[in-house]
Write a protein that holds these residues in place. Structure first.
Motif, PDB file in Angstrom:
ATOM      1  N   MET A 314       0.822  -1.209   0.000  1.00  0.00           N
ATOM      2  CA  MET A 314       0.000   0.000   0.000  1.00  0.00           C
ATOM      3  C   MET A 314       0.853   1.256   0.000  1.00  0.00           C
ATOM      4  SD  MET A 314      -3.266  -0.974   2.401  1.00  0.00           S
ATOM      5  CE  MET A 314      -3.965   0.653   2.108  1.00  0.00           C
ATOM      6  N   GLY A 315       1.999   1.238   0.685  1.00  0.00           N
ATOM      7  CA  GLY A 315       2.908   2.381   0.647  1.00  0.00           C
ATOM      8  C   GLY A 315       3.439   2.617  -0.752  1.00  0.00           C
ATOM      9  N   TYR A 316       3.795   1.542  -1.436  1.00  0.00           N
ATOM     10  CA  TYR A 316       4.287   1.656  -2.809  1.00  0.00           C
ATOM     11  C   TYR A 316       3.199   2.203  -3.736  1.00  0.00           C
ATOM     12  CZ  TYR A 316       5.958   0.277  -7.420  1.00  0.00           C
ATOM     13  OH  TYR A 316       6.332   0.282  -8.733  1.00  0.00           O
ATOM     14  N   MET A 317       1.949   1.844  -3.463  1.00  0.00           N
ATOM     15  CA  MET A 317       0.841   2.273  -4.325  1.00  0.00           C
ATOM     16  C   MET A 317       0.351   3.678  -3.994  1.00  0.00           C
ATOM     17  SD  MET A 317      -1.413  -1.171  -4.933  1.00  0.00           S
ATOM     18  CE  MET A 317      -2.217  -0.399  -6.349  1.00  0.00           C
ATOM     19  N   ARG A 321       1.142   5.831   5.647  1.00  0.00           N
ATOM     20  CA  ARG A 321       1.516   4.701   6.523  1.00  0.00           C
ATOM     21  C   ARG A 321       0.393   4.343   7.476  1.00  0.00           C
ATOM     22  NH1 ARG A 321       5.653   8.089  10.513  1.00  0.00           N
ATOM     23  NH2 ARG A 321       4.680  10.093  10.071  1.00  0.00           N
ATOM     24  N   ARG A 322      -0.385   5.330   7.919  1.00  0.00           N
ATOM     25  CA  ARG A 322      -1.476   5.016   8.843  1.00  0.00           C
ATOM     26  C   ARG A 322      -2.531   4.144   8.150  1.00  0.00           C
ATOM     27  NH1 ARG A 322      -6.551   6.349  10.296  1.00  0.00           N
ATOM     28  NH2 ARG A 322      -7.050   6.284  12.527  1.00  0.00           N
ATOM     29  N   THR A 323      -2.889   4.496   6.918  1.00  0.00           N
ATOM     30  CA  THR A 323      -3.868   3.692   6.182  1.00  0.00           C
ATOM     31  C   THR A 323      -3.356   2.274   5.970  1.00  0.00           C
ATOM     32  OG1 THR A 323      -4.627   5.689   5.048  1.00  0.00           O
ATOM     33  CG2 THR A 323      -5.259   3.578   4.082  1.00  0.00           C
ATOM     34  N   GLY A 324      -2.087   2.158   5.578  1.00  0.00           N
ATOM     35  CA  GLY A 324      -1.497   0.840   5.391  1.00  0.00           C
ATOM     36  C   GLY A 324      -1.435   0.049   6.675  1.00  0.00           C
ATOM     37  N   PHE A 325      -1.130   0.719   7.778  1.00  0.00           N
ATOM     38  CA  PHE A 325      -1.048   0.035   9.075  1.00  0.00           C
ATOM     39  C   PHE A 325      -2.416  -0.485   9.506  1.00  0.00           C
ATOM     40  CE2 PHE A 325      -1.284   0.157  13.729  1.00  0.00           C
ATOM     41  CZ  PHE A 325      -0.202  -0.649  14.070  1.00  0.00           C
ATOM     42  N   MET A 326      -3.435   0.379   9.401  1.00  0.00           N
ATOM     43  CA  MET A 326      -4.779  -0.016   9.821  1.00  0.00           C
ATOM     44  C   MET A 326      -5.325  -1.154   8.952  1.00  0.00           C
ATOM     45  SD  MET A 326      -5.542   1.758  12.442  1.00  0.00           S
ATOM     46  CE  MET A 326      -5.149   3.279  13.318  1.00  0.00           C
ATOM     47  N   PRO A 386       6.701   6.532  14.213  1.00  0.00           N
ATOM     48  CA  PRO A 386       8.020   6.981  13.745  1.00  0.00           C
ATOM     49  C   PRO A 386       8.802   5.904  13.000  1.00  0.00           C
ATOM     50  CG  PRO A 386       7.615   7.677  16.008  1.00  0.00           C
ATOM     51  CD  PRO A 386       6.528   6.715  15.653  1.00  0.00           C
ATOM     52  N   ARG A 387       8.588   4.636  13.354  1.00  0.00           N
ATOM     53  CA  ARG A 387       9.332   3.544  12.722  1.00  0.00           C
ATOM     54  C   ARG A 387       8.699   3.081  11.407  1.00  0.00           C
ATOM     55  NH1 ARG A 387       9.235   2.523  18.210  1.00  0.00           N
ATOM     56  NH2 ARG A 387      11.283   2.367  19.227  1.00  0.00           N
ATOM     57  N   LEU A 388       7.530   3.627  11.087  1.00  0.00           N
ATOM     58  CA  LEU A 388       6.803   3.179   9.894  1.00  0.00           C
ATOM     59  C   LEU A 388       6.977   4.117   8.708  1.00  0.00           C
ATOM     60  CD1 LEU A 388       3.426   2.061  11.574  1.00  0.00           C
ATOM     61  CD2 LEU A 388       5.404   0.648  10.989  1.00  0.00           C
ATOM     62  N   ARG A 389       7.880   5.097   8.812  1.00  0.00           N
ATOM     63  CA  ARG A 389       8.053   6.062   7.725  1.00  0.00           C
ATOM     64  C   ARG A 389       8.514   5.401   6.425  1.00  0.00           C
ATOM     65  NH1 ARG A 389       7.669  11.237   9.420  1.00  0.00           N
ATOM     66  NH2 ARG A 389       7.901  11.641  11.656  1.00  0.00           N
ATOM     67  N   ILE A 390       9.210   4.273   6.541  1.00  0.00           N
ATOM     68  CA  ILE A 390       9.716   3.610   5.337  1.00  0.00           C
ATOM     69  C   ILE A 390       8.571   3.055   4.479  1.00  0.00           C
ATOM     70  CG2 ILE A 390      11.927   2.992   6.369  1.00  0.00           C
ATOM     71  CD1 ILE A 390      10.800   0.193   6.829  1.00  0.00           C
ATOM     72  N   PHE A 391       7.358   2.968   5.051  1.00  0.00           N
ATOM     73  CA  PHE A 391       6.208   2.440   4.312  1.00  0.00           C
ATOM     74  C   PHE A 391       5.355   3.556   3.707  1.00  0.00           C
ATOM     75  CE2 PHE A 391       7.061  -0.822   7.563  1.00  0.00           C
ATOM     76  CZ  PHE A 391       7.333  -1.892   6.720  1.00  0.00           C
ATOM     77  N   GLU A 392       5.909   4.769   3.614  1.00  0.00           N
ATOM     78  CA  GLU A 392       5.141   5.894   3.080  1.00  0.00           C
ATOM     79  C   GLU A 392       5.984   6.674   2.096  1.00  0.00           C
ATOM     80  OE1 GLU A 392       2.312   8.433   5.568  1.00  0.00           O
ATOM     81  OE2 GLU A 392       4.018   9.785   5.313  1.00  0.00           O
ATOM     82  N   ARG A 393       5.426   6.965   0.936  1.00  0.00           N
ATOM     83  CA  ARG A 393       6.108   7.793  -0.049  1.00  0.00           C
ATOM     84  C   ARG A 393       6.165   9.240   0.427  1.00  0.00           C
ATOM     85  NH1 ARG A 393       5.751   6.409  -6.116  1.00  0.00           N
ATOM     86  NH2 ARG A 393       5.623   4.131  -6.162  1.00  0.00           N
TER      87      ARG A 393
END
Length: 576
Positions: A314-317, A321-326, A386-393
């Motif tokens: 989802m991050g790539y698309m 990150r919050r949407t992908g996490f939830m 803070p650790r989930l930034r890598i999953f967000e463009r």
């Protein structure tokens, strides 16, 4: 007294008590049923001996479950699953199967067992996820819609997987000749597709319209159709599960599907109770000791690995990150389908009971833990953000586009229950006045006539709480009921409360007792068709009579002012 009847009564009592405890602990009741099965089975107290009866009900429960899944896959919804849900679903399936397969082989399992368990790890529980998101009122959120989309992809995948493994019936070999298997699956699927197309186009619409004249008959037909095609599917070389799924899918485009689905919910849950009891009773604890370490490893993979896969996709698309996490948390578990799938492998002779025990242990752990992860998703996200930034463009373009596109379609303002003569007229006048209203009725002829005129009308029972979950009640600020009986309105009010509706409710009444009952129930406004009609008619007639009297008086005054004085000629008076 007959022993199986006594056992059933005891089972249901134990399940009710255990279920109440697990609900109190905010856990899905299916875990309670598995625990009850373990407790009353041979590994526990050995209270159940009516294994054949329990097994039969378990098989019917699985058929009803797959039928209900097929029933939700409307062709229009399948076409509009969307690239995100499709890509996320397929991506999660692919990565989970590949990584899970390698992991299970590394744990010393056979190739066929690794295939079954790896596939089982990919499926999340649609029942549990939808229930949790509904309770949190997140089904209509962006991550909720995406999650439901890739749950549909998973539901399709599990049926295809069951068909594929059923085609390998009796081989039990990893090196099965797929060049023979795949053509066999292909021609049988093609034949089933042609048969379903013919039934859906020319047969089922007429049959189901006749059945829909009675709510009870509609439920009986739904179960009969699902179980009959389940039996036919097994006879044709598929599986009962695949046949039941196709039965549901064949009715998914019907305007009565929501009503059938809502009616089936209670029956499905009741019958699945016996499946999980049967499962728990069959677990062999002598073989589970060696499965504890593999179960722990695979549980960590499901709880952590599956959400990471979804977040990465989802991050790539282009999602935050919050949407992908939830959305990712919704795949941090395996489902009842996983257990059904591995149980099918035992039936086909592909795997042993150890695979079922391993899958069940992983299910118990992941369902328990992921329930709390979903319930406390927001504080968990704040801690991990803070650790989930890598999953967000740097620029989450797709989510920004989705936000800018919101608000295009008008929101529903009112839902009108009961489209009899009064309710239909009220609904039509609201629509004519520009109010975005949706109508609900359980008379198929009424629904068909109004839908033919392009009006937004839904077939269903307003007294059914599960059916109400399918309506846009979160948008609507007004609910109007024209049900003539207080009992029907009382059931509707209870169902609205269960659906967490917090808007205003208006009720139409026929007599003083009905009025008092609705007032005591705290309804916001009362409509009395007879009094309102009489008041409106009286006001209209009063205006007409007043205007007529005023006009007559004006004519008299006009004539009086224009008439000449006394004629002095007595001959004129004589002629008059």
């Amino acid at each position: 007294m007959h022993a199986p009847f006594v056992e059933f009564a005891l089972l249901l009592l134990i399940c009710a008590v255990a279920g109440a405890i697990f609900v109190r602990l905010r856990q899905p009741v299916l875990i309670a049923y598995i625990v009850v099965g373990i407790g009353v089975g041979p590994a526990g107290l050995g209270l159940v001996t009516a294994h054949d009866q329990v097994d039969l009900l378990a098989q019917v429960g699985i058929a009803v479950l797959l039928f209900a899944v097929g029933l939700k896959l409307d062709l229009h919804h399948v076409r509009h699953i969307g690239p995100v849900a499709l890509a996320t679903g397929l991506g999660q399936l692919t990565f989970t199967i590949v990584i899970g397969f390698a992991l299970i082989l590394a744990l010393g399992k056979s190739v066929m067992e690794a295939v079954y368990v790896a596939v089982a790890l990919t499926f999340s529980s649609t029942i549990i996820i939808v229930k949790l998101l509904s309770d949190k009122r997140e089904l209509d959120t962006l991550h909720g819609r995406i999650a439901v989309g890739f749950l549909i992809v998973q539901d399709l995948a599990v049926v295809i997987a069951m068909m594929a493994m059923s085609a390998l019936r009796g081989t039990g070999e990893a090196g099965a000749d797929w060049t023979t298997v795949l053509p066999s699956i292909a021609w049988r699927l093609a034949l089933a597709a042609i048969a379903m197309a013919v039934l859906m186009r020319w047969v089922l619409p007429t049959v189901i319209a006749a059945m829909a004249r009675s709510q009870e008959l509609l439920l009986v037909f739904a179960v009969a159709w699902g179980v009959a095609l389940a039996a036919l599917g097994e006879w044709a070389g598929f599986s009962k599960e695949a046949g039941a799924f196709l039965a549901g899918f064949s009715l998914a485009s019907s305007p009565y599907r929501e009503a059938m689905s809502a009616r089936l919910t209670g029956l499905r849950d009741f019958l699945l109770l016996f499946f999980f009891i049967d499962l728990g009773a069959k677990l062999d604890f002598s073989t589970l000791g060696g499965e504890l370490f593999p179960a722990a490893v695979l549980s960590l993979f499901v709880l952590i690995g599956n959400p990471l896969i979804v977040m990465a996709i989802m991050g790539y698309m282009g999602y935050r990150r919050r949407t992908g996490f939830m959305a990712g948390l919704t795949v941090a578990q395996i489902s009842e389908f996983s257990i059904v799938f591995v149980a099918l492998g035992i039936t086909l002779g592909h795997v042993g009971v150890q695979a079922l025990g391993l899958t069940t242990l992983v299910g118990l752990v992941t369902i328990t833990v992921s329930t709390y992860m979903i319930l406390y998703a927001q504080p968990l996200y704040l801690r991990l953000a803070p650790r989930l930034r890598i999953f967000e463009r740097a620029r989450p373009f797709r989510e920004l586009a989705a936000e800018s596109a919101q608000g295009g379609a008008p929101a529903v303002q009112a839902v009108v229950f009961g489209l009899g003569r009064y309710g239909r007229r009220l609904f039509e006048q609201l629509r004519a006045a520009g109010v975005e209203a949706v109508g609900v009725d359980f008379d198929p002829e009424t629904v068909r006539r109004l839908q033919a005129r392009g009006l937004p009308v839904v077939f269903g029972d307003g007294e059914d709480a599960d059916f109400l979950e399918t309506l846009p009640l979160r948008e609507a600020r007004w609910v109007i009921t024209t049900f003539p009986q207080w009992e029907s309105n009382r059931a509707l009010l209870h169902a609205l409360k269960a659906a967490h509706y917090d808007g205003r409710v208006v009720g139409a009444v026929r007599d003083a007792a009905h009025t008092r009952a609705l007032v005591e129930a705290g309804i916001d406004a009362i409509l009395n068709p007879f009094d309102d009609a009489a008041d409106h008619a009286a006001a209209h007639l009063a205006r007409e009579i007043g205007q007529q009297a005023a006009a007559a008086a004006a004519v008299v005054d006009s004539v009086g002012s224009q008439s000449p004085g006394p004629d002095p000629d007595p001959r004129t008076a004589a002629r008059a």
